[in-house]
Design an enzyme around this catalytic site. Structure first.
Site, PDB file in Angstrom:
ATOM      1  N   GLU A  38    -100.322  -1.292  35.120  1.00 13.08           N
ATOM      2  CA  GLU A  38    -100.248  -0.083  33.928  1.00 13.08           C
ATOM      3  C   GLU A  38    -101.211  -0.418  33.537  1.00 13.08           C
ATOM      4  OE1 GLU A  38     -97.226  -1.292  31.641  1.00 13.08           O
ATOM      5  OE2 GLU A  38     -97.831   0.260  30.137  1.00 13.08           O
ATOM      6  N   GLU A  68    -105.972  -3.792  28.776  1.00 12.16           N
ATOM      7  CA  GLU A  68    -105.223  -2.665  27.641  1.00 12.16           C
ATOM      8  C   GLU A  68    -107.008  -3.805  27.296  1.00 12.16           C
ATOM      9  OE1 GLU A  68    -103.903  -1.003  26.147  1.00 12.16           O
ATOM     10  OE2 GLU A  68    -105.824  -1.727  24.808  1.00 12.16           O
ATOM     11  N   ASP A  99    -111.405  -1.871  30.165  1.00 16.75           N
ATOM     12  CA  ASP A  99    -110.910  -1.253  31.322  1.00 16.75           C
ATOM     13  C   ASP A  99    -109.964  -0.985  32.135  1.00 16.75           C
ATOM     14  OD1 ASP A  99    -111.260   1.426  31.744  1.00 16.75           O
ATOM     15  OD2 ASP A  99    -113.820   1.336  31.680  1.00 16.75           O
ATOM     16  N   ASP A 147    -104.297   7.819  25.266  1.00 17.27           N
ATOM     17  CA  ASP A 147    -104.601   8.281  24.164  1.00 17.27           C
ATOM     18  C   ASP A 147    -105.695   9.776  24.371  1.00 17.27           C
ATOM     19  OD1 ASP A 147    -105.237   6.236  22.780  1.00 17.27           O
ATOM     20  OD2 ASP A 147    -107.089   5.965  23.748  1.00 17.27           O
ATOM     21  N   LYS A 207    -108.694  17.170  21.224  1.00 15.07           N
ATOM     22  CA  LYS A 207    -110.159  18.217  21.173  1.00 15.07           C
ATOM     23  C   LYS A 207    -110.466  18.647  22.513  1.00 15.07           C
ATOM     24  CE  LYS A 207    -111.027  17.415  16.902  1.00 15.07           C
ATOM     25  NZ  LYS A 207    -112.599  16.329  15.574  1.00 15.07           N
ATOM     26  N   THR A 229     -91.543   2.416  24.959  1.00 14.70           N
ATOM     27  CA  THR A 229     -93.051   2.044  24.619  1.00 14.70           C
ATOM     28  C   THR A 229     -92.795   2.141  23.090  1.00 14.70           C
ATOM     29  OG1 THR A 229     -94.551   3.354  24.653  1.00 14.70           O
ATOM     30  CG2 THR A 229     -94.141   2.281  26.646  1.00 14.70           C
ATOM     31  N   ARG A 230     -93.371   1.661  22.763  1.00 13.93           N
ATOM     32  CA  ARG A 230     -94.044   1.264  21.340  1.00 13.93           C
ATOM     33  C   ARG A 230     -94.190   2.780  20.644  1.00 13.93           C
ATOM     34  NH1 ARG A 230     -97.173  -3.139  17.867  1.00 13.93           N
ATOM     35  NH2 ARG A 230     -95.900  -3.941  19.080  1.00 13.93           N
ATOM     36  N   TYR A 231     -95.200   3.584  21.807  1.00 19.02           N
ATOM     37  CA  TYR A 231     -95.465   5.025  21.297  1.00 19.02           C
ATOM     38  C   TYR A 231     -94.239   5.639  21.758  1.00 19.02           C
ATOM     39  CZ  TYR A 231    -100.439   3.952  19.914  1.00 19.02           C
ATOM     40  OH  TYR A 231    -101.214   3.838  19.053  1.00 19.02           O
ATOM     41  N   GLU A 232     -93.734   5.414  22.362  1.00 20.33           N
ATOM     42  CA  GLU A 232     -92.678   6.774  22.245  1.00 20.33           C
ATOM     43  C   GLU A 232     -91.284   6.974  21.703  1.00 20.33           C
ATOM     44  OE1 GLU A 232     -90.424   5.917  26.126  1.00 20.33           O
ATOM     45  OE2 GLU A 232     -88.478   7.382  25.399  1.00 20.33           O
TER      46      GLU A 232
HETATM   47  C1  LIG Z   1    -101.347   6.117  23.061  1.00 13.92           C
HETATM   48  S1  LIG Z   1    -101.778   4.033  23.841  1.00 13.92           S
HETATM   49  C2  LIG Z   1    -100.572   3.709  24.566  1.00 13.92           C
HETATM   50  C3  LIG Z   1     -99.670   2.580  24.683  1.00 13.92           C
HETATM   51  C4  LIG Z   1     -98.514   2.029  25.376  1.00 13.92           C
HETATM   52  N1  LIG Z   1     -99.210   2.768  26.333  1.00 13.92           N
HETATM   53  C5  LIG Z   1     -97.527   2.915  24.721  1.00 13.92           C
HETATM   54  O1  LIG Z   1     -96.882   3.384  25.860  1.00 13.92           O
HETATM   55  O2  LIG Z   1     -97.248   2.093  24.056  1.00 13.92           O
HETATM   56  C6  LIG Z   1    -102.565   4.153  24.956  1.00 13.92           C
HETATM   57  C7  LIG Z   1    -104.156   3.526  24.938  1.00 13.92           C
HETATM   58  O3  LIG Z   1    -104.570   2.980  26.186  1.00 13.92           O
HETATM   59  C8  LIG Z   1    -105.461   1.692  25.628  1.00 13.92           C
HETATM   60  N2  LIG Z   1    -106.638   2.311  27.049  1.00 13.92           N
HETATM   61  C9  LIG Z   1    -107.687   3.517  26.265  1.00 13.92           C
HETATM   62  N3  LIG Z   1    -108.673   3.374  27.330  1.00 13.92           N
HETATM   63  C10 LIG Z   1    -108.385   2.928  28.245  1.00 13.92           C
HETATM   64  C11 LIG Z   1    -108.940   2.333  29.413  1.00 13.92           C
HETATM   65  N4  LIG Z   1    -110.214   3.110  29.930  1.00 13.92           N
HETATM   66  N5  LIG Z   1    -108.030   0.941  29.729  1.00 13.92           N
HETATM   67  C12 LIG Z   1    -107.576   0.596  29.324  1.00 13.92           C
HETATM   68  N6  LIG Z   1    -106.397   1.182  28.564  1.00 13.92           N
HETATM   69  C13 LIG Z   1    -107.481   1.541  27.782  1.00 13.92           C
HETATM   70  C14 LIG Z   1    -105.511   2.368  24.454  1.00 13.92           C
HETATM   71  O4  LIG Z   1    -106.643   1.468  24.005  1.00 13.92           O
HETATM   72  C15 LIG Z   1    -104.341   2.063  23.813  1.00 13.92           C
HETATM   73  O5  LIG Z   1    -104.005   0.663  23.721  1.00 13.92           O
END
Ligand SMILES: C[S@@+](CC[C@H](N)C(=O)[O-])C[C@H]1O[C@@H](n2cnc3c(N)ncnc32)[C@H](O)[C@@H]1O
Length: 226
Positions: free
Chosen positions: A57, A82, A109, A131, A135, A205-208
């Site tokens: 994930e 994460e 990463d 994310d 833009k 998920t939380r964001y959903e």
């Molecule tokens: C909008 S959140 C969504 C979190 C989760 N997947 C959810 O649906 O609730 C996007 C997540 O991607 C993580 N993220 C961004 N770039 C990443 C990367 N290169 N590797 C791992 N995670 C990353 C961010 O820290 C953030 O927690």
């Protein structure tokens, strides 16, 4: 231009509000026990002590999807990456509360870990609510770009699945456009219902939940690695 895999820079925050004592304790004590080794090649044997189907994930947020899937499939191995400290603390709470022994974490990463896995070794890759970088000048930071997708494609086994969820209309269109350019992925939707309705075994998920609360639509994509 479209290549965060080449740019290899983490955007976004890595820390939020201060951790509670219990969370800090989990970071200090439990995280080192579950962390993916800092360097060198990794595979199922190195991580779990046996050969088992692997799931990965990318950006697990607070870890509710990762923990749900790991609980559902205790004989499979789950790797989550994460960079956000508070999210990792959240995932550790789920792992502790559910008593999960089949999860390994990387605080950083996802691409750094993905590239260390053997080619063709993953059964599933999950990217939920990445994310959006709305833009256009930031589009190269989106995880759905050919650089990261090349890596995901290489690490998925033939027949393996890439699951992508988003509540962002720009990202949805972008992802459909980029994925349509990929001969190595087959979109599994047969009808609109397949991407408008959350598939079974795909927890919210939380964001959903946040998107739904705020009245936004959510789209679910499943692609098979050809
Ligand atoms: C909008 S959140 C969504 C979190 C989760 N997947 C959810 O649906 O609730 C996007 C997540 O991607 C993580 N993220 C961004 N770039 C990443 C990367 N290169 N590797 C791992 N995670 C990353 C961010 O820290 C953030 O927690």
């Amino acid at each position: 231009m479209n290549d965060p895999a080449a740019i290899r820079r983490l955007y976004g925050r890595s820390k939020g509000r201060p951790l509670r004592v219990g969370q800090a304790d989990l970071i200090e004590r439990l995280l080192p026990q579950l962390s993916v080794p800092a360097e060198g090649p990794i595979d199922s044997n190195a991580l779990f002590g046996d050969a088992r189907p692997l799931h990965f994930e990318i950006g697990f947020g607070a870890g509710e999807h990762l923990a749900y899937r790991a609980d559902l499939l205790p004989d499979h191995g789950f790797i989550g990456a994460e960079p956000f400290l508070n999210g990792v603390a959240g995932a550790l709470m789920h792992i502790r509360d559910r008593g999960l022994a089949n999860v390994r974490l990387h605080m950083g990463d996802a691409l750094d870990v993905l590239e260390r896995l053997p080619d063709g070794s993953l059964r599933f890759v999950y990217l939920l609510h990445p994310d959006p970088w709305p833009k256009l000048r930031h589009a190269k930071r989106r995880m759905v770009n050919h650089g990261p997708l090349d890596l995901i494609a290489a690490k998925l086994a033939p027949g393996g699945e890439f699951r992508l969820g988003t509540d962002d209309p720009t990202y949805c269109r972008w992802a459909m456009m980029v994925m349509a350019q990929r001969p190595d992925f087959e979109w599994l939707a047969q009808s609109a219902a397949d991407f408008l309705t959350r598939p079974g075994g795909w927890p919210e998920t939380r964001y959903e939940a946040k998107a739904r609360r705020e009245g936004r639509e959510v789209w679910y994509f499943r692609y098979r690695r050809c």
